[in-house]
Design an enzyme around this catalytic site. Structure first.
Site, PDB file in Angstrom:
ATOM      1  N   TYR A   1       0.870  -1.180   0.000  1.00 34.37           N
ATOM      2  CA  TYR A   1       0.000   0.000   0.000  1.00 34.37           C
ATOM      3  C   TYR A   1       0.905   1.228   0.000  1.00 34.37           C
ATOM      4  O   TYR A   1       1.643   1.449   0.970  1.00 34.37           O
ATOM      5  CB  TYR A   1      -0.836  -0.078   1.273  1.00 34.37           C
TER       6      TYR A   1
ATOM      7  N   THR B   1       5.461  -0.805   3.718  1.00 30.09           N
ATOM      8  CA  THR B   1       5.641  -2.155   4.245  1.00 30.09           C
ATOM      9  C   THR B   1       5.633  -3.165   3.099  1.00 30.09           C
ATOM     10  O   THR B   1       4.715  -3.171   2.280  1.00 30.09           O
ATOM     11  CB  THR B   1       4.524  -2.471   5.263  1.00 30.09           C
TER      12      THR B   1
ATOM     13  N   GLU C   1       4.410   9.751   1.491  1.00 30.14           N
ATOM     14  CA  GLU C   1       5.509  10.349   0.711  1.00 30.14           C
ATOM     15  C   GLU C   1       6.368  11.175   1.664  1.00 30.14           C
ATOM     16  O   GLU C   1       5.904  11.534   2.762  1.00 30.14           O
ATOM     17  CB  GLU C   1       4.937  11.279  -0.357  1.00 30.14           C
ATOM     18  N   PRO C   2       7.579  11.528   1.229  1.00 29.37           N
ATOM     19  CA  PRO C   2       8.420  12.344   2.130  1.00 29.37           C
ATOM     20  C   PRO C   2       7.698  13.606   2.622  1.00 29.37           C
ATOM     21  O   PRO C   2       7.871  14.019   3.754  1.00 29.37           O
ATOM     22  CB  PRO C   2       9.634  12.683   1.259  1.00 29.37           C
TER      23      PRO C   2
ATOM     24  N   GLU D   1      -0.438   3.879  10.414  1.00 32.83           N
ATOM     25  CA  GLU D   1      -1.915   3.824  10.312  1.00 32.83           C
ATOM     26  C   GLU D   1      -2.573   5.012  11.009  1.00 32.83           C
ATOM     27  O   GLU D   1      -3.682   4.893  11.534  1.00 32.83           O
ATOM     28  CB  GLU D   1      -2.464   2.527  10.901  1.00 32.83           C
TER      29      GLU D   1
ATOM     30  N   ALA E   1       4.227  13.989   2.654  1.00 24.76           N
ATOM     31  CA  ALA E   1       2.802  13.740   2.947  1.00 24.76           C
ATOM     32  C   ALA E   1       2.654  12.430   3.689  1.00 24.76           C
ATOM     33  O   ALA E   1       2.723  11.352   3.103  1.00 24.76           O
ATOM     34  CB  ALA E   1       1.989  13.701   1.656  1.00 24.76           C
TER      35      ALA E   1
HETATM   36  C1  LIG Z   1       7.122   0.711  10.128  1.00 34.90           C
HETATM   37  C2  LIG Z   1       6.261   1.611   9.293  1.00 34.90           C
HETATM   38  C3  LIG Z   1       5.498   1.054   8.281  1.00 34.90           C
HETATM   39  C4  LIG Z   1       4.712   1.855   7.452  1.00 34.90           C
HETATM   40  N1  LIG Z   1       4.018   1.287   6.419  1.00 34.90           N
HETATM   41  C5  LIG Z   1       3.346   2.093   5.534  1.00 34.90           C
HETATM   42  C6  LIG Z   1       2.727   1.520   4.376  1.00 34.90           C
HETATM   43  O1  LIG Z   1       2.728   0.313   4.160  1.00 34.90           O
HETATM   44  N2  LIG Z   1       2.141   2.368   3.494  1.00 34.90           N
HETATM   45  C7  LIG Z   1       2.102   3.728   3.667  1.00 34.90           C
HETATM   46  O2  LIG Z   1       1.558   4.432   2.826  1.00 34.90           O
HETATM   47  N3  LIG Z   1       2.688   4.295   4.779  1.00 34.90           N
HETATM   48  C8  LIG Z   1       3.307   3.502   5.699  1.00 34.90           C
HETATM   49  N4  LIG Z   1       3.925   4.066   6.812  1.00 34.90           N
HETATM   50  C9  LIG Z   1       3.898   5.511   6.988  1.00 34.90           C
HETATM   51  C10 LIG Z   1       2.995   5.969   8.115  1.00 34.90           C
HETATM   52  O3  LIG Z   1       1.657   5.769   7.766  1.00 34.90           O
HETATM   53  C11 LIG Z   1       3.335   7.436   8.412  1.00 34.90           C
HETATM   54  O4  LIG Z   1       4.600   7.440   9.026  1.00 34.90           O
HETATM   55  C12 LIG Z   1       2.313   8.105   9.312  1.00 34.90           C
HETATM   56  O5  LIG Z   1       1.125   8.298   8.609  1.00 34.90           O
HETATM   57  C13 LIG Z   1       2.801   9.444   9.854  1.00 34.90           C
HETATM   58  O6  LIG Z   1       3.275  10.251   8.823  1.00 34.90           O
HETATM   59  P1  LIG Z   1       4.721  10.957   8.939  1.00 34.90           P
HETATM   60  O7  LIG Z   1       5.684   9.918   9.382  1.00 34.90           O
HETATM   61  O8  LIG Z   1       4.999  11.643   7.637  1.00 34.90           O
HETATM   62  O9  LIG Z   1       4.579  12.013  10.070  1.00 34.90           O
HETATM   63  P2  LIG Z   1       3.965  13.527   9.958  1.00 34.90           P
HETATM   64  O10 LIG Z   1       2.665  13.505   9.246  1.00 34.90           O
HETATM   65  O11 LIG Z   1       5.011  14.414   9.392  1.00 34.90           O
HETATM   66  O12 LIG Z   1       3.728  13.852  11.461  1.00 34.90           O
HETATM   67  C14 LIG Z   1       4.770  14.247  12.346  1.00 34.90           C
HETATM   68  C15 LIG Z   1       4.148  14.579  13.703  1.00 34.90           C
HETATM   69  O13 LIG Z   1       3.204  15.665  13.561  1.00 34.90           O
HETATM   70  C16 LIG Z   1       1.945  15.258  14.077  1.00 34.90           C
HETATM   71  N5  LIG Z   1       0.888  15.861  13.261  1.00 34.90           N
HETATM   72  C17 LIG Z   1       0.761  15.829  11.912  1.00 34.90           C
HETATM   73  N6  LIG Z   1      -0.365  16.482  11.536  1.00 34.90           N
HETATM   74  C18 LIG Z   1      -0.951  16.934  12.674  1.00 34.90           C
HETATM   75  C19 LIG Z   1      -2.134  17.689  12.952  1.00 34.90           C
HETATM   76  N7  LIG Z   1      -2.948  18.089  11.979  1.00 34.90           N
HETATM   77  N8  LIG Z   1      -2.423  17.966  14.248  1.00 34.90           N
HETATM   78  C20 LIG Z   1      -1.618  17.549  15.251  1.00 34.90           C
HETATM   79  N9  LIG Z   1      -0.464  16.842  15.052  1.00 34.90           N
HETATM   80  C21 LIG Z   1      -0.150  16.550  13.783  1.00 34.90           C
HETATM   81  C22 LIG Z   1       1.923  13.746  13.955  1.00 34.90           C
HETATM   82  O14 LIG Z   1       1.001  13.167  14.863  1.00 34.90           O
HETATM   83  C23 LIG Z   1       3.352  13.407  14.296  1.00 34.90           C
HETATM   84  O15 LIG Z   1       3.515  13.355  15.675  1.00 34.90           O
HETATM   85  C24 LIG Z   1       4.681   3.249   7.673  1.00 34.90           C
HETATM   86  C25 LIG Z   1       5.431   3.827   8.715  1.00 34.90           C
HETATM   87  C26 LIG Z   1       6.208   3.015   9.518  1.00 34.90           C
HETATM   88  C27 LIG Z   1       7.002   3.652  10.621  1.00 34.90           C
END
Ligand SMILES: Cc1cc2nc3c(=O)[nH]c(=O)nc-3n(C[C@H](O)[C@H](O)[C@H](O)COP(=O)(O)OP(=O)(O)OC[C@H]3O[C@@H](n4cnc5c(N)ncnc54)[C@H](O)[C@@H]3O)c2cc1C
Length: 405
Positions: free
Chosen positions: A139, A174, A143-144, A384, A146
């Site tokens: 899935y 994943t 993105e870096p 998630e 988003a």
């Molecule tokens: C082991 C692992 C497996 C993964 N697998 C997948 C996968 O299979 N497919 C996929 O698409 N993605 C996957 N991800 C990505 C994951 O879904 C994202 O890391 C997650 O959605 C958070 O996004 P970000 O890391 O860009 O953090 P950001 O969105 O940059 O957030 C950084 C911080 O800001 C906070 N924040 C952001 N927006 C707000 C707001 N509006 N109000 C308050 N706080 C806010 C967040 O809670 C967080 O604490 C995976 C991540 C990991 C670590």
């Protein structure tokens, strides 16, 4: 209305998967973490024994509907999600990474299921009928630039003749490196926000579709997390999930989000399984080391901590079961799914931290499971949808919906 008793077959599933987790999964857990890998022959054996599979292959395309198949309760209602909860808790009790590493459509399954045409379901789920080799789906949304705010994705798609051309970069995917296909979310025009989103199935080996770095993570090290690069990747128009008619409204985005209504209670219960593992480990440590010292204040403190751990684990499990029951009943569960995930992940982080604390310095040793669970569990609070994002989902619903008790 409420029944907490497991049925005979639910009890059998729990017992069987627990035995398997204890005798097969737990013994390989520390090594898989150290080597950042679960051996392929181990995963293949599981797939061939039909023991474990990641995600659901729908019954209508020849799958088993997610292991529980067509299991129904006395009223003829599906029990699929409840069965999934019971099995998943036991499996993650054995190891926190294994369920993400199992062959199967994984998180890629729900968008194909929710948005795909019958032909697309047949094509993309069809690959999983072959259990002679490992097959994975994935899935690709993040993105870096988003993660939480998925409306900001910049991977672009444009149509040329009967093909779509995709360019961009996905991260933290994943099983992205080994997947047979990945559901890639892209945009026709960033200015349109969610309405501009399209979901494509991009197959392994398509020219321009390559695997970037494999992440070195703090936790869930045995689960592969990959960067994917799309450089002018041409995909046939038949790979646009649901066809163009599906995207006349906000459907592309809704398809991405619907995935989470089914997967968030699952992530919650996996966190419950890890928390239970850490709690039991700490409880046994206290029993072994403090049994003769019940009068000392230190023992009393530890006992109270254990009582809190147990209470909070049970609360987390009940929230996950409720969200799963609603899914089985066909009741919208977006709020309850977010509540379960947000609560269970944070609860499990606290339980794992308390388990390390109870063991003292021993809790930091790398051959002690609690050290690993402490590292693993943080990921459950992030993927998630982070704890903050779950609160936004919950708040929106409670402010919009009519009040309930
Ligand atoms: C082991 C692992 C497996 C993964 N697998 C997948 C996968 O299979 N497919 C996929 O698409 N993605 C996957 N991800 C990505 C994951 O879904 C994202 O890391 C997650 O959605 C958070 O996004 P970000 O890391 O860009 O953090 P950001 O969105 O940059 O957030 C950084 C911080 O800001 C906070 N924040 C952001 N927006 C707000 C707001 N509006 N109000 C308050 N706080 C806010 C967040 O809670 C967080 O604490 C995976 C991540 C990991 C670590």
């Amino acid at each position: 209305m409420v029944d907490f008793q497991l049925t005979k077959s639910q009890g059998q599933v729990k017992e069987f998967i627990h035995q398997f987790a204890e005798s097969v999964v737990r013994p390989m857990s520390l090594q898989a973490d150290r080597e950042h890998h679960i051996p392929d022959d181990f995963l293949l054996r599981l797939a061939q024994m039909q023991l474990a599979f990641s995600g659901e292959v729908p019954v209508e395309v020849g799958g088993d509907g997610g292991g529980a198949g067509e299991a129904k309760d006395k009223r003829g209602k599906s029990q699929k999600n409840r069965f999934a909860m019971i099995g998943a808790e036991e499996l993650s009790w054995g190891d926190a990474s294994i369920i993400l590493s199992l062959p199967g459509p994984g998180l890629g399954g729900p968008p194909v299921q929710f948005m795909g045409t019958p032909e697309q379901k047949e094509r993309f789920f069809g690959v999983f009928k072959d259990r002679s080799q490992l097959h994975f789906g994935a899935y690709g949304l993040t993105e870096p630039g988003a993660g939480s705010d998925v409306s900001g994705i910049s991977t672009s798609c444009r149509k040329e003749g009967r093909e779509w051309i995709l360019s961009g970069r996905k991260c933290f995917i994943t099983n992205g490196g080994k997947a047979d296909w990945v559901v890639i979310f892209a945009t026709v025009d960033r200015a349109q926000g969610r309405a501009g989103h399209r979901a494509f199935v991009v197959e392994k080996g398509t020219p321009g579709f390559t695997v970037g770095k494999i992440e070195e993570k703090m936790g869930l090290r045995a689960s592969e997390t990959a960067e994917l690069v799309l450089d002018e990747v041409r995909v046939p128009e038949d790979n646009l999930l649901g066809g163009e008619v599906h995207y006349l409204g906000k459907e592309g985005f809704m398809g991405a989000m619907k995935t989470f209504d089914s997967s968030r209670p699952m992530v919650g219960i996996l966190a419950v399984g890890i928390a239970r593992a850490a709690y039991e480990y700490a409880r046994d440590f206290v029993r072994e080391n403090y049994l003769l010292a019940r009068a000392i204040p230190r023992y009393a403190q530890l006992a109270t901590t254990l009582a809190d751990m147990k209470r909070n684990i049970d609360a987390g499990r009940l929230m996950c079961w409720r969200a799963a029951w609603m899914a089985d009943e066909g009741i919208g569960n977006a709020k309850e799914a977010s509540m379960a995930k947000a609560y269970a992940a944070r609860m499990a982080m606290k339980v794992c931290a308390d388990a390390v604390q109870i063991l003292g310095a021993h809790g930091l040793e790398q051959h002690q499971f609690v050290e690993k669970w402490y590292r693993d569990i943080k990921v459950y609070d992030i993927f998630e949808g982070t704890a903050q994002i779950q609160r936004i989902v919950i708040a929106k619903r409670i402010l919009r919906e009519p009040p309930t008790f």
